[in-house]
Design an enzyme around this catalytic site. Structure first.
Site, PDB file in Angstrom:
ATOM      1  N   LYS A  88     -37.293  19.002  47.087  1.00 11.74           N
ATOM      2  CA  LYS A  88     -37.319  19.535  45.726  1.00 11.74           C
ATOM      3  C   LYS A  88     -37.790  20.978  45.783  1.00 11.74           C
ATOM      4  CE  LYS A  88     -39.437  18.678  41.192  1.00 11.74           C
ATOM      5  NZ  LYS A  88     -40.400  17.822  40.453  1.00 11.74           N
ATOM      6  N   LYS A 142     -32.906  18.392  45.078  1.00 12.54           N
ATOM      7  CA  LYS A 142     -33.006  18.911  43.713  1.00 12.54           C
ATOM      8  C   LYS A 142     -33.464  20.369  43.770  1.00 12.54           C
ATOM      9  CE  LYS A 142     -35.522  18.276  39.365  1.00 12.54           C
ATOM     10  NZ  LYS A 142     -36.593  17.553  38.653  1.00 12.54           N
TER      11      LYS A 142
END
Length: 324
Positions: free
Chosen positions: A194, A247
């Site tokens: 992330k 992400k």
């Protein structure tokens, strides 16, 4: 002799025969945001057609999703009460825990992934307990309350736990905690890579989770680092993650491919708020064929190696697929 690749592009039936990647709505997860109260449906100005909804409207939304063939949601909560340690997230009367129970009582077939983090629950907007000396999230103290939060959500009926804090060791500690409390059957979908991304901007509006000081660069991944990004996902796999995630997605297709080539686990991507908002703004400005661009973007995620797509476009994709 030169190769005539166009032979297989001449007719639609031939193109369909050799298509390498296809979209299936069963591969999609739709994010939902629940708030306290009743009859609340607040549209987010930066994210058209995305809403904060009270539980009663979440239930209506689930009925619509099921009719579209969407059986999987990712649930976020925005509580009324916030404090330094995000205590609302640790209560079985917390907004997400109550909403999971309500959904499961009416739509048992809906698969609910529960986001596991504290940024929406803390008054400082960071993803855990703050270390006052380092002025960042205290990694190990946050691990302890992550486990507590996971157990609360599993007790409420969550089907998948998705830790998003980017704490070192989070998957290992959650796995051990769930196994000890009778939830060894619950999978973990880790936000394993992330990035500290500018593409999250509109999400801060809907989740009301912008940090009150500093940023998240001390715990989220540097967008400049490729090898470290791969290592983050491989670490989570070694700790027991069942599904990995990258992400954001659109600016990180290379990372999706890198992780895909190094793991046999299912790989999810999160098509985040900024990516959604950019396409919506382009649609409003009339500078793109919106639907074609949206579908091309989804195919790019598949082509890069994603098995699972978390996207605010999910309902639009369902409508497209139902027509085609």
């Amino acid at each position: 002799m030169f190769r005539r690749l166009r032979r297989l592009r001449l007719k639609e039936g031939l193109r369909e025969l050799i298509k390498e990647n296809r979209l299936d709505i069963r591969d999609f997860i739709y994010p939902l945001f629940v708030v306290e109260g009743e009859k609340i449906k607040n549209e987010i100005s930066s994210m058209p057609n995305v809403y904060q909804m009270s539980c009663d409207n979440i239930l209506e939304e689930c009925e619509e999703l099921l009719k579209l063939g969407i059986y999987h949601i990712l649930l976020f909560g925005i509580p009324n009460h916030k404090d330094a340690c995000g205590s609302e997230a640790l209560s079985d009367q917390g907004i997400v825990a109550k909403t999971i129970r309500a959904i499961k009582s009416k739509y048992e077939q809906m698969i609910i992934t529960a986001d596991l983090c504290f940024c929406e629950y803390t008054d400082h907007g960071h993803c855990g307990i703050i270390d006052p000396h380092l002025k960042t999230v205290d990694n190990d103290a946050t691990l302890e309350i992550l486990v507590q939060q996971a157990i609360v959500l599993c007790n409420s009926g969550a089907d998948i736990i998705a830790p998003s804090t980017m704490m070192d060791g989070m998957v290992l500690h959650i796995r051990e905690g769930l196994d000890k409390t009778g939830f060894s059957h619950i999978p973990i979908m880790s936000y394993s890579t992330k990035f500290a991304s500018a593409y999250y901007g509109p999400f801060r509006d809907v989740a009301q989770s912008a940090p009150s000081f500093g940023d998240r660069k001390s715990y989220q991944e540097d967008p400049a680092n490729r090898r470290e990004a791969i290592l983050e996902s491989l670490n989570d796999e070694a700790e027991g993650a069942d599904i990995l995630m990258v992400k954001p997605a659109l600016a990180y297709l290379d990372i999706i491919r890198d992780v895909r080539e190094r793991t046999l686990l299912p790989l999810a991507i999160y098509n985040v708020s900024g990516e959604y908002a950019v396409l919506k703004a382009a649609q409003k400005a009339g500078v793109i064929d919106y639907e074609r661009t949206m579908i091309e973007t989804m195919l790019a995620f598949k082509r890069a190696g994603a098995d699972i797509i978390i996207s605010y476009h999910t309902k639009e994709v369902a409508n497209y697929l139902n027509r085609n």
